[in-house]
Design an enzyme around this catalytic site. Structure first.
Site, PDB file in Angstrom:
ATOM      1  N   GLY A  93       0.803  -1.219   0.000  1.00 41.51           N
ATOM      2  CA  GLY A  93       0.000   0.000   0.000  1.00 41.51           C
ATOM      3  C   GLY A  93       0.837   1.270   0.000  1.00 41.51           C
ATOM      4  N   THR A  94       1.865   1.299   0.834  1.00 41.31           N
ATOM      5  CA  THR A  94       2.668   2.519   0.962  1.00 41.31           C
ATOM      6  C   THR A  94       3.302   2.886  -0.376  1.00 41.31           C
ATOM      7  OG1 THR A  94       3.073   2.011   3.277  1.00 41.31           O
ATOM      8  CG2 THR A  94       4.602   3.553   2.232  1.00 41.31           C
ATOM      9  N   ASN A 175      -8.966   3.040   8.356  1.00 36.53           N
ATOM     10  CA  ASN A 175      -8.433   1.834   8.990  1.00 36.53           C
ATOM     11  C   ASN A 175      -8.726   1.760  10.483  1.00 36.53           C
ATOM     12  OD1 ASN A 175      -6.581   4.092   8.485  1.00 36.53           O
ATOM     13  ND2 ASN A 175      -5.159   3.007   9.803  1.00 36.53           N
ATOM     14  N   GLN A 206      -8.223  -0.342   2.696  1.00 38.67           N
ATOM     15  CA  GLN A 206      -9.127  -0.992   3.655  1.00 38.67           C
ATOM     16  C   GLN A 206     -10.452  -1.407   3.016  1.00 38.67           C
ATOM     17  OE1 GLN A 206      -8.485  -2.163   6.570  1.00 38.67           O
ATOM     18  NE2 GLN A 206      -6.517  -1.171   7.014  1.00 38.67           N
ATOM     19  N   GLY A 229      -2.096  -6.299  -0.577  1.00 39.99           N
ATOM     20  CA  GLY A 229      -2.479  -7.695  -0.396  1.00 39.99           C
ATOM     21  C   GLY A 229      -2.751  -8.113   1.037  1.00 39.99           C
ATOM     22  N   HIS A 230      -1.864  -7.694   1.933  1.00 40.89           N
ATOM     23  CA  HIS A 230      -1.952  -8.270   3.290  1.00 40.89           C
ATOM     24  C   HIS A 230      -3.161  -7.806   4.086  1.00 40.89           C
ATOM     25  CE1 HIS A 230      -0.231  -5.016   6.051  1.00 40.89           C
ATOM     26  NE2 HIS A 230       0.037  -4.504   4.862  1.00 40.89           N
ATOM     27  N   THR A 266      13.116  -6.504  -9.962  1.00 43.85           N
ATOM     28  CA  THR A 266      12.644  -7.873 -10.210  1.00 43.85           C
ATOM     29  C   THR A 266      11.338  -8.119  -9.460  1.00 43.85           C
ATOM     30  OG1 THR A 266      14.913  -8.587 -10.487  1.00 43.85           O
ATOM     31  CG2 THR A 266      13.286 -10.316 -10.045  1.00 43.85           C
ATOM     32  N   CYS A 347       1.236   2.558  12.823  1.00 47.47           N
ATOM     33  CA  CYS A 347       2.254   3.616  12.883  1.00 47.47           C
ATOM     34  C   CYS A 347       1.943   4.615  13.976  1.00 47.47           C
ATOM     35  CB  CYS A 347       2.320   4.323  11.538  1.00 47.47           C
ATOM     36  SG  CYS A 347       2.273   3.181  10.171  1.00 47.47           S
TER      37      CYS A 347
HETATM   38  N1  PLP Z   1      -3.556   2.969   3.735  1.00 47.96           N
HETATM   39  C1  PLP Z   1      -4.379   2.411   4.641  1.00 47.96           C
HETATM   40  C2  PLP Z   1      -5.784   2.879   4.755  1.00 47.96           C
HETATM   41  C3  PLP Z   1      -3.894   1.396   5.466  1.00 47.96           C
HETATM   42  O1  PLP Z   1      -4.712   0.846   6.381  1.00 47.96           O
HETATM   43  C4  PLP Z   1      -2.551   0.964   5.317  1.00 47.96           C
HETATM   44  C5  PLP Z   1      -1.995  -0.068   6.234  1.00 47.96           C
HETATM   45  O2  PLP Z   1      -2.262  -0.034   7.427  1.00 47.96           O
HETATM   46  C6  PLP Z   1      -1.741   1.546   4.340  1.00 47.96           C
HETATM   47  C7  PLP Z   1      -2.293   2.559   3.576  1.00 47.96           C
HETATM   48  C8  PLP Z   1      -0.324   1.098   4.110  1.00 47.96           C
HETATM   49  O3  PLP Z   1      -0.320  -0.162   3.481  1.00 47.96           O
HETATM   50  P1  PLP Z   1       0.951  -1.166   3.566  1.00 47.96           P
HETATM   51  O4  PLP Z   1       1.028  -1.644   4.969  1.00 47.96           O
HETATM   52  O5  PLP Z   1       0.642  -2.261   2.608  1.00 47.96           O
HETATM   53  O6  PLP Z   1       2.142  -0.369   3.157  1.00 47.96           O
END
Ligand code: PLP
Length: 403
Positions: A93-94, A175, A206, A229-230, A266, A347
């Site tokens: 996501g990040t 989230n 989310q 994915g996670h 890769t 975080c």
């Molecule tokens: N955006 C939201 C709404 C999230 O809940 C999260 C993860 O907690 C992220 C972004 C970041 O995703 P990732 O952990 O896959 O980098």
């Protein structure tokens, strides 16, 4: 390190289905991350063991790895509701969010960006960095339920930024509280932004797996959409960015020509296959329907009448405010008793209260004692019933001694 017993088997015998979760825990922290789907683990294991060639190679096995990636890309595209060439794989996501922001500001030179004050740190911290380069960021304020007001957007867009905005970026669902932004409001904003040449990004991290993200993809003015994915039973370290066809995407990472020159490095083939498998299966994230959500709230508020529910919207997320309780103590002690929950964003650990709940104006009495329970597809009704006993006993233990 302890060896997983299944690794002693031959390839043909391998199946992670045989592994039972021997830790007898109730896992209600699915917004932080989820347990990987068993079929995804099996598919990934085959790739790691057999189809490990570098997809950029030119031999037969390399072609096979590349074909696997393309099959997964199709599954992910079908899940999102787009074309395969609109999907770029990322590390999560990040990275997807950072890539979308980076692309938008390369394509539109305005230094004005609009977002919302309850965004994930992946968005917020990237935008705060941009401030150092002279960008102006407007954070839409939210009300007590976590929703923004379109009037605030209009005022800033038309009167302050004078229609010059490079990017509007927002999360579809929060989230911490599960609040889902109003789709009609998003449609309106996306349209206005596009009309004046800006770009729109939706953090659907989310939402994916919990709600149909095709509802967003069909909004023609949406340019970018991120998934990870996670958060929905695929593995960690793999995500995707939807980039609307026709956009001249500017990559974040430079290097090899992978992902059609849009994301160098890769490929994480196993992760891509795991994500593809979960998207292909597309099984309901929350077999626990609204009935189970209601059951949890009913049992919890009967056991602890002083508790309140903060925000809400996503069926799998319940943020509970326990009065005059220290949330860290609550989560740690529940964990000791076998119930895993969260304090919100991974975080935002520490003694600072949640910025999301602060922005919602949650009463001081509850803000330090707000805990997030988030369900996934492996949770059961029995676990809900069992969890209440744990929550109640930990609450009773902490009542009067913290904060
Ligand atoms: N955006 C939201 C709404 C999230 O809940 C999260 C993860 O907690 C992220 C972004 C970041 O995703 P990732 O952990 O896959 O980098």
């Amino acid at each position: 390190m302890k060896k997983l017993p299944v690794l002693n088997n031959t390839i043909e015998e391998l199946t992670f289905k045989s592994i039972k979760d021997i830790r007898k825990t109730i896992y209600f922290d699915n917004n932080a991350t989820t347990k990987t789907d068993e079929d995804a683990i099996n598919a990934m294991f085959r790739v790691l063991e057999l189809d490990y060639s570098n997809p950029s190679g030119i031999h037969k096995e390399a072609y096979k790895a590349r074909d696997l990636i393309e099959a997964s890309r199709k599954d992910v595209a079908d899940f999102i509701g787009c074309q395969s060439n609109e999907v770029i794989f990322s590390s999560g996501g990040t990275e997807s969010i950072n890539s979308a922001i980076n692309a938008a500001i390369k394509l539109n030179k305005s230094k004005n960006i609009i977002t919302c004050e309850t965004e994930h740190s992946a968005t917020k911290n990237k935008l705060e960095e941009l401030k150092k380069e002279g960008y102006h960021i407007y954070y839409l304020p939210i009300d007590q339920d976590g929703h923004f007001n379109v009037d605030d957007f209009n005022y800033f867009f038309f009167n302050v930024f004078k229609k010059s905005v490079s990017l509007f970026t927002i999360m579809g669902a929060n989230n911490e509280t599960g609040t889902i932004h109003n789709v009609e409001n998003l449609k309106y904003i996306f349209k206005v932004i596009k009309e004046y040449g800006g770009y729109n990004h939706l953090d659907a991290i989310q939402l994916a797996g919990k709600s149909d993200i095709k509802n967003y993809i069909t909004i023609p003015e949406l340019d970018f959409l991120s998934i990870s994915g996670h958060k929905f039973h695929a593995p960690k370290g793999i995500g995707a960015l939807f980039v609307r066809s026709g956009i001249d995407f500017a990559p974040l990472l430079f290097g090899g020509k992978q992902e059609d020159g849009r994301r160098a490095g890769t490929e994480n083939v196993a992760g891509i296959i795991g994500l593809g498998e979960v998207c292909r299966k597309n099984t309901p994230f929350v077999p626990m329907t609204n009935d189970n959500r209601e059951l949890f709230i009913k049992l919890l508020t009967a056991a602890i009448p002083d508790a309140i529910i903060n925000g809400g919207g996503m069926v799998n997320t319940i943020n509970v405010g326990f009065p005059y309780i220290n949330r860290e103590a609550m989560v740690v002690l529940m964990g000791e008793a076998g119930l895993m929950a969260g304090i919100g964003s991974a975080c935002s650990t520490g003694i600072e209260p949640s910025f999301v709940l602060k922005a919602m104006g949650v009463d001081k009495k509850y803000i330090h004692g707000s805990v997030r329970f988030s369900f996934g597809k492996y949770n059961t009704k029995e676990e809900i019933e069992q969890s209440i006993e744990i929550i109640k006993s930990v609450y009773d233990k902490l009542k009067g001694i913290t904060i």
